[in-house]
Scaffold this active site. Structure first.
Site, PDB file in Angstrom:
ATOM      1  N   SER A 168       0.893  -1.257  -0.016  1.00 23.09           N
ATOM      2  CA  SER A 168      -0.089   0.001  -0.179  1.00 23.09           C
ATOM      3  C   SER A 168       0.742   1.147   0.197  1.00 23.09           C
ATOM      4  O   SER A 168       2.084   1.205   0.211  1.00 23.09           O
ATOM      5  CB  SER A 168      -0.938   0.034   1.242  1.00 23.09           C
TER       6      SER A 168
ATOM      7  N   GLY B 173       2.158   3.010  -2.187  1.00 22.30           N
ATOM      8  CA  GLY B 173       3.281   3.239  -3.084  1.00 22.30           C
ATOM      9  C   GLY B 173       4.506   2.580  -2.965  1.00 22.30           C
ATOM     10  O   GLY B 173       5.470   2.644  -3.585  1.00 22.30           O
TER      11      GLY B 173
ATOM     12  N   GLU C 157     -11.244   4.732  -4.893  1.00 18.55           N
ATOM     13  CA  GLU C 157     -10.435   5.365  -5.632  1.00 18.55           C
ATOM     14  C   GLU C 157     -10.632   5.230  -7.390  1.00 18.55           C
ATOM     15  O   GLU C 157     -10.749   4.174  -7.823  1.00 18.55           O
ATOM     16  CB  GLU C 157      -8.918   5.000  -5.575  1.00 18.55           C
TER      17      GLU C 157
ATOM     18  N   GLU D  67      -8.894   1.319  -7.269  1.00 16.57           N
ATOM     19  CA  GLU D  67      -8.982   0.437  -6.086  1.00 16.57           C
ATOM     20  C   GLU D  67      -9.892   0.830  -4.785  1.00 16.57           C
ATOM     21  O   GLU D  67     -10.491   2.017  -5.092  1.00 16.57           O
ATOM     22  CB  GLU D  67      -7.413   0.300  -5.338  1.00 16.57           C
TER      23      GLU D  67
ATOM     24  N   ASP E 291      -6.699   7.668   3.566  1.00 13.65           N
ATOM     25  CA  ASP E 291      -5.892   8.764   4.041  1.00 13.65           C
ATOM     26  C   ASP E 291      -6.162  10.080   3.542  1.00 13.65           C
ATOM     27  O   ASP E 291      -6.244  11.060   4.035  1.00 13.65           O
ATOM     28  CB  ASP E 291      -4.345   8.446   3.937  1.00 13.65           C
ATOM     29  N   THR E 292      -6.688  10.159   2.028  1.00 11.43           N
ATOM     30  CA  THR E 292      -6.998  11.465   1.416  1.00 11.43           C
ATOM     31  C   THR E 292      -8.137  11.909   2.049  1.00 11.43           C
ATOM     32  O   THR E 292      -8.331  13.173   1.877  1.00 11.43           O
ATOM     33  CB  THR E 292      -7.357  11.231  -0.141  1.00 11.43           C
TER      34      THR E 292
ATOM     35  N   ARG F 252       5.078   9.879   7.396  1.00 11.04           N
ATOM     36  CA  ARG F 252       4.160  11.167   7.544  1.00 11.04           C
ATOM     37  C   ARG F 252       3.639  11.261   8.973  1.00 11.04           C
ATOM     38  O   ARG F 252       3.168  10.302   9.477  1.00 11.04           O
ATOM     39  CB  ARG F 252       2.730  10.651   6.839  1.00 11.04           C
TER      40      ARG F 252
HETATM   41  P1  AMP Z   1      -2.431   2.724  -5.725  1.00  7.92           P
HETATM   42  O1  AMP Z   1      -1.351   2.599  -4.434  1.00  7.92           O
HETATM   43  O2  AMP Z   1      -2.871   1.766  -6.571  1.00  7.92           O
HETATM   44  O3  AMP Z   1      -3.662   3.631  -5.166  1.00  7.92           O
HETATM   45  O4  AMP Z   1      -1.430   3.950  -6.540  1.00  7.92           O
HETATM   46  C1  AMP Z   1      -1.008   5.056  -5.944  1.00  7.92           C
HETATM   47  C2  AMP Z   1      -1.119   6.245  -7.108  1.00  7.92           C
HETATM   48  O5  AMP Z   1      -0.124   6.025  -8.186  1.00  7.92           O
HETATM   49  C3  AMP Z   1      -2.475   6.547  -7.492  1.00  7.92           C
HETATM   50  O6  AMP Z   1      -3.330   7.344  -6.666  1.00  7.92           O
HETATM   51  C4  AMP Z   1      -1.958   7.157  -8.886  1.00  7.92           C
HETATM   52  O7  AMP Z   1      -1.888   8.535  -8.671  1.00  7.92           O
HETATM   53  C5  AMP Z   1      -0.897   6.501  -9.488  1.00  7.92           C
HETATM   54  N1  AMP Z   1      -1.046   5.283 -10.135  1.00  7.92           N
HETATM   55  C6  AMP Z   1      -1.415   3.780  -9.614  1.00  7.92           C
HETATM   56  N2  AMP Z   1      -1.890   3.157 -10.662  1.00  7.92           N
HETATM   57  C7  AMP Z   1      -1.771   4.026 -11.968  1.00  7.92           C
HETATM   58  C8  AMP Z   1      -1.997   3.914 -13.377  1.00  7.92           C
HETATM   59  N3  AMP Z   1      -2.262   2.685 -13.669  1.00  7.92           N
HETATM   60  N4  AMP Z   1      -1.614   4.959 -14.211  1.00  7.92           N
HETATM   61  C9  AMP Z   1      -1.345   6.172 -13.614  1.00  7.92           C
HETATM   62  N5  AMP Z   1      -1.057   6.234 -12.419  1.00  7.92           N
HETATM   63  C10 AMP Z   1      -1.383   5.329 -11.583  1.00  7.92           C
END
Ligand code: AMP
Length: 395
Positions: A162, A164, A269, A281, A288-289, A366
């Site tokens: 999670s 990132g 999301e 997702e 968090d947002t 954070r």
């Molecule tokens: P996630 O952990 O899946 O929520 O990804 C974190 C962030 O990465 C997202 O909020 C987007 O800003 C970016 N992101 C994730 N997947 C994609 C995708 N397929 N294309 C572009 N940006 C992405």
């Protein structure tokens, strides 16, 4: 509907066991305690934020099914409320099936959303929601094949991660090896499977907070956010959207949260391009947002979660206009960080600050969030960022 709440520490107490004790859990605890709920906060380390405000704390690895089962059976909570994804969800499924405990929103949703594969297949294959194109890969050969099929640029994420962690974007062939290795380091369960997603060139992304409660489903105003390296830095509400995109976002949010079921707040999301919405997702818990709702709504996402958990009514949610949150990110090494210059940082109207009280920083963490309202989203964001800029952090 007849709900009653008992007296803490008595034989009639209403008890919640919180699995995960971060900043989101801390706010959930505060909201539950406003109703006199007895809360036990669990996490893998002592003095975690939610533990600092809970009635009791238990330190254990929540990925250890036996340890988790033992603590639940000892504490006998009315509800187990997961606050993080990294939990031995099989233990929750077994306990819920045996009738020993109720999980929020339910054990199946907790298990499905722990793993990007479970939730992506449910959304795209069972519910037919539009998503980015995707492939899964368990080893390097499958990974190379998946990258070839999806094409570049593409986004790589461990299926068990999670915020990132282990996530990267491949833009050129020479980045493939590094993306694989990074994902292997960043996955929660160590080495493992990854998802390769087509890069979505969205206009903006939102979190659609969705509350399933005893009277139905309620939506908050859409929350826009800024992510850096897959981690949230700023959010704001209400994000402007066309009527069509907003209607589609809510249809998607209703579809996925109905499929998951149970009661509670969900953070859905979504990526938006023009009027087109793609599902990304969902968290079966506050997001968090969604911390912006601590200043932007009469009932924050945490207050809404508490009401949904306790089976209390959720009437119309009042939104106070342009609002923003900005995270306090601390870099360095310390087990006693402190925050100064508060006289300046907090000396502006319509701003607030939450300091999470995390006991340690190692690398980047954070540690708090600034909140603000304004006459416009720009003004709200500027004010929240200004609070963060004025803080003086000592390590
Ligand atoms: P996630 O952990 O899946 O929520 O990804 C974190 C962030 O990465 C997202 O909020 C987007 O800003 C970016 N992101 C994730 N997947 C994609 C995708 N397929 N294309 C572009 N940006 C992405």
């Amino acid at each position: 509907m007849s709900v009653s709440i008992g007296t803490p520490f008595s034989s009639k107490s209403t008890k919640v066991l919180l699995c995960g004790s971060g900043e989101l859990g801390k706010e959930v605890v505060v909201e539950l305690q406003r109703y006199g709920v007895e809360v036990i906060a669990v996490d893998a380390y002592a003095n975690a934020p939610a533990m600092q405000v809970a009635d009791r704390a238990r330190v254990l690895s929540m990925l250890d099914g036996e340890a988790l089962r033992k603590v639940i059976l000892e504490e006998q909570p009315d509800w187990v409320v997961p606050e993080v994804e990294a939990i031995a969800t099989e233990a929750l499924v077994e306990l819920e099936e045996s009738g020993a405990v109720a999980v929020i929103p339910n054990a199946r949703a907790t298990r499905l959303t722990m793993n990007r594969e479970g939730i992506r297949r449910l959304a795209a294959e069972e519910l037919g929601l539009k998503t980015s194109p995707f492939r899964f890969a368990s080893d390097r050969d499958e990974f190379d094949e998946a990258v070839r099929e999806i094409g570049m640029p593409c986004v790589v994420k461990p299926i068990m991660s999670s915020s990132g962690k282990g996530q990267s974007t491949i833009r050129a062939p020479e980045e493939v090896k590094q993306a694989w290795e990074y994902a292997q380091l960043g996955g929660r369960a160590g080495q493992g499977k990854v998802i390769v997603e087509g890069f979505v060139d969205f206009d903006y992304e939102i979190t659609q907070l969705t509350v399933r409660h005893s009277q139905g489903t309620s939506f908050c105003e859409p929350i826009g956010h800024l992510q850096v390296d897959g981690d949230y830095r700023e959010s704001w509400q209400p994000h402007p959207m066309s009527g069509r995109a907003l209607a589609e976002a809510r249809t998607y949010a209703k579809s996925i949260t109905d499929a998951l079921g149970g009661r509670g707040v969900f953070g859905v999301e979504l990526f938006v391009k023009g009027d087109e919405v793609l599902f990304s997702e969902v968290s079966p818990r506050p997001h968090d947002t969604g911390m912006v709702t601590m200043i932007s709504q009469d009932l924050s996402q945490f207050a809404l979660h508490a009401r949904a958990i306790l089976d209390l009514p959720v009437p119309a949610i009042r939104q106070f206009g342009p609002s923003a949150s900005s995270v306090v990110l601390v870099r360095g090494e310390s087990n006693s960080p402190s925050f100064g210059n508060l006289g300046v940082a907090l000396n502006r109207p319509d701003t607030q600050l939450r300091l999470f009280g995390k006991p340690e920083v190692s690398g980047q963490r954070r540690m708090g969030v600034a909140l603000a309202r304004g006459g416009s989203l720009e003004e709200a964001r500027h004010r929240a960022n200004q609070v963060v800029a004025d803080l003086e952090v000592s390590l």
